[in-house]
Structures are given as structure tokens and as C-alpha cells.
Scaffold this motif. Structure first.
Motif: not given
Length: 424
Positions: A111-118, A120-127, A134-139
Motif C-alpha cells: 500500500x502506498x507504493x503503487x504508481x497511482x497512489x504515488x 495522487x500523493x505527489x499531487x499530479x493526479x486525483x483518485x 485504470x478502467x481501460x486495461x492499459x498500463x
């Protein structure tokens, strides 16, 4: 392709798929079971038959408690090995991809180390953006860029931070298992990310040494922090002020780091220095929760008391000019907190209409609040805005009162301000 088999209570191997059954059949023979960690099964054919195997191959595996994993990473770097090192420890799996001994990427189930979580934490994307990508199935990283949520340069920063965190966590793993497979990173083929392994090792060792020092005052990411009044105030840097503004007795170190869009290590380092300077301390339990509306009202009332005290200290003959300057400050549409001062003017005693002020705060959209205050808290926004106004009052008063009165006023303001900041 992942091959699984079960080892039942009677010592029988049960293949979970036809591919696994064929792979085991290709190695038919007698094997010597070697002593290994509980989570690792190591066997050697006897007598040895020799031969070669095609890639990908597991070229090394072992027990993390046997020797420092950092020494093995240094060997990978010095030998210019390419492959994926996977470490299983503490219920999580972390993988680092190497190309000619240099780090090319990292993956983690922690937890906290997945690229999406990183991101969000750094402020570059929202949840919400992460969920949509992630819903599209692509990287995930590629999807974030293609959808326009994250720029390529910001994604690189997220990957770099993820690599640093995963690498550091691997160095801190005291037990578990590891294995090295000579294959490319299956998650990011052709990734452009390249990080010097030697630099990561040195930074990781430095972090381990520094974190052991920080733990004397900041026990861990789950510790709660509350403010204190320092004996000797010092000038704080902007990031120090931001993190201190998030300390309310109810947030943990981890939550403060997330709200400030900082890594846990960087946040802990700054909070440690603030604790050393006497601005905060770690506590075992969170402060009692107070209704947000009551906190907003208490901040407004407390700040009005200070504004009145400052105006009271100004000679009566100088007050009209003083209040006129305040009216100009509140009417400045270009100011960062202009939305809070709409239709407000100081009363003859210097106070603001608390009802109108709180109405302005409550009417602001959440996105505007988040842009003006760390963590998106309306109490934090109100405190920051009134604190700036308070400092403007003190500036104006300093030109109109004597030094002794100014010093005494400053002490009064400082004591009361620390109490109010506990409410934000």
C-alpha cells in the motif's frame, strides 16, 4: 506465463495447470531438497544431468536474512546484470528491473507504493483520474498521459519517486525471500526511465541512517502530532510552514505527508526538524474531534480579539488612517484571499463581521479551498487568511506605536495565535 503447483500435506506435488505439468515433466528425475527459508523451495537434480535453459531463467534466489540485500544489489550493478529482482517480505512483493546494472523501473504490491497512489500523493493526479485510467486495461502510466491527466514529465517524476520508495523499502527488508530472473520488466517494456543504482544505494543508506535518528522524535507514519510553542522561534521555510500548518493533533505523519504531496521520508525529515526546534511533538492518541463549524467560529472570534487588541494599542488619532489602510487591503481583488474579504470592512474597533466572514468561507467551492489551503480544509484556509491580515495589522501598528508597546503586543499575539492554530 505463471506456473503454479500445490504441495499437499502428504508431500505430493499437484500441478495447477497443463503448462505446469509439462514443465515438471521436462525435469523428471530425482532431486535433492536443499534447506531453505520456509517460503522458498530449492531442489537440485542428482546426479546432475547438465544442459542449458532458454530465457527467462531464475539465475539466483535466496533468503533475505542470510546477508544484506544491499550487497547483492551492488553486485548486480557492478556486474552489469540485466533482469528483474523480486523481494517478498512482510506480506508484500516488490520488484526492481535492471538493465546493464542500472535501475529501469519498479513495481510493488505494498500500500502506498503503487504508481497511482504515488501520483495522487505527489499531487499530479486525483483518485478519480486514477480510477478512470485504470478502467481501460492499459498500463496505468500510459493511460494517464493519453487521457491528458498527467504530463510525460510529471509521470517520470512519479516513476522516479516510486523507484526510490520501492528501492528503499527493499533495503529495509530484514527477512523474506528474493529471486532474480533474467528478463525485461514485463510491466513497462522499453521504459525510458533510468536511475543510477549506485546513487540509489547511497541515498538508501543515507535514508536508513537518518530515519533511525528521526525515529527518536517521530516514531513512525502512524504517529499523531500536535503543536507546541517554541522557546525561541526561528524563521521557517515555506515547506516547513506548510507542514506545520497541517499539524492539528488529529492527523498522522502519513496523512500530513499526503496532504502536503510529499514523500513520507521528506515529510518526516522536515517534521523532525520542527520537533527539534520545539514547534511540535508526537503523541499516541489524536486530539478530541471538534465540530468544523465550531472550529471556524472559534478561529473567527479569537482572531477578532487579536485585531481589536492591535487597534486598541494604536493611538486614537492614528486609527482612522490605520482603518483606511485595512479597508484598502480587504478591497484588493488581486489578493490571494480576496474571496474571503468580499463585502467586508473593519469595524471601528478593528474587528470583522464574523457572520459575513464565515458565510464567505462556507460559500467557496471545494476546488477553490483546496487551491488556497494545504489539505483543502476550510479551517486551515480561514486561519491562513486571518493570519495574513493579522500580520498586516501588526505592520501598520508598528509604524504608529513605540517599541515597548510593539514588543508587548507581539508577545500577546504569539501566545494567542498558537492556541488558534491548534484549531485549524
Amino acid at each position: 506465463m505463471t506456473l503454479f503447483f500445490d504441495l499437499d500435506a502428504h508431500g505430493r506435488l499437484v500441478a495447477r495447470s497443463d503448462e505446469t505439468r509439462r514443465a515438471l515433466a521436462d525435469r523428471a528425475g530425482r532431486f535433492l531438497l536443499l534447506p531453505a527459508a520456509p517460503d522458498l523451495l530449492v531442489a537440485r537434480r542428482t546426479p546432475a544431468a547438465g544442459g542449458t535453459a532458454a530465457q527467462p531463467r531464475c539465475i539466483l534466489a535466496g533468503d533475505l536474512s542470510g546477508f544484506p540485500i544491499g550487497d547483492f544489489v551492488a553486485f548486480i550493478h557492478q556486474s552489469r546484470i540485466s533482469g528483474v529482482l523480486t523481494v517478498a517480505s512482510g506480506g508484500a512483493e516488490r520488484s526492481v528491473a535492471f538493465k546493464d546494472g542500472e535501475v529501469r523501473g519498479a513495481q510493488s504490491t505494498a500500500p502506498g507504493e503503487r504508481i497511482g497512489e504515488v501520483a495522487v500523493r505527489l499531487g499530479y493526479a486525483t483518485e478519480a483520474q486514477i480510477a478512470k485510467a485504470a478502467a481501460g486495461g492499459r498500463p496505468l502510466g500510459k493511460a494517464l498521459v493519453e487521457l491528458g491527466f498527467v504530463s510525460a514529465s510529471d509521470l517520470w517524476k512519479c516513476f522516479h519517486e516510486q523507484v526510490t520508495e520501492v528501492f528503499h523499502a527493499i533495503l529495509l527488508s530484514p527477512s523474506g525471500t528474493f529471486f532474480l530472473v533474467d528478463e525485461d520488466d514485463p510491466e513497462r517494456p522499453g521504459a525510458a526511465l533510468s536511475v543510477n543504482t549506485q546513487s540509489l544505494l547511497m541515498d538508501g543508506i543515507r535514508r536508513i541512517d537518518e530515519m533511525s535518528l528521526f525515529r527518536a522524535r517521530i516514531p513512525g507514519p502512524q504517529a499523531y502530532l500536535r503543536r507546541r510553542e517554541p522557546r525561541r522561534p526561528i524563521t521557517l521555510k515555506p515547506l516547513e510552514q506548510t507542514l506545520l500548518g497541517l499539524v492539528d493533533g488529529r492527523r498522522t505523519v502519513g496523512e500530513i505527508a499526503t496532504a502536503a504531496h510529499a514523500s513520507e521520508f521528506d515529510a518526516t525529515k522536515i517534521l523532525y526538524h520542527l520537533a527539534e526546534a520545539g514547534y511540535l511533538e508526537a503523541v499516541a492518541e489524536p486530539a478530541a474531534s471538534v465540530d468544523p463549524a465550531a472550529r471556524l467560529d472559534a478561529i473567527a472570534r479569537g482572531m477578532n480579539e487579536l485585531l481589536r487588541a492591535i487597534v486598541q494599542a494604536v493611538p486614537a488619532a492614528s486609527r482612522p488612517a490605520f482603518l483606511e489602510s485595512v479597508r484598502g487591503y480587504l478591497a484588493d481583488a488581486a489578493g490571494p484571499f480576496a474571496a474571503l474579504w468580499a463585502r467586508l470592512a473593519p469595524a471601528p474597533d478593528g474587528a470583522l463581521d464574523a457572520t459575513a466572514l464565515l458565510g464567505n468561507v462556507g460559500s467557496l467551492p471545494p476546488g477553490v479551498v483546496a487551491g488556497l489551503a494545504p489539505g483543502g480544509e476550510r479551517t486551515t484556509l480561514l486561519l491562513h487568511a486571518l493570519r495574513e491580515l493579522l500580520f498586516f495589522y501588526l505592520y501598520l501598528a508598528g509604524e504608529r506605536i513605540d517599541r515597548a508597546t510593539d514588543d508587548a503586543l507581539g508577545e500577546t499575539v504569539k501566545r494567542k495565535l498558537w492556541q488558534l492554530e491548534e484549531l485549524a
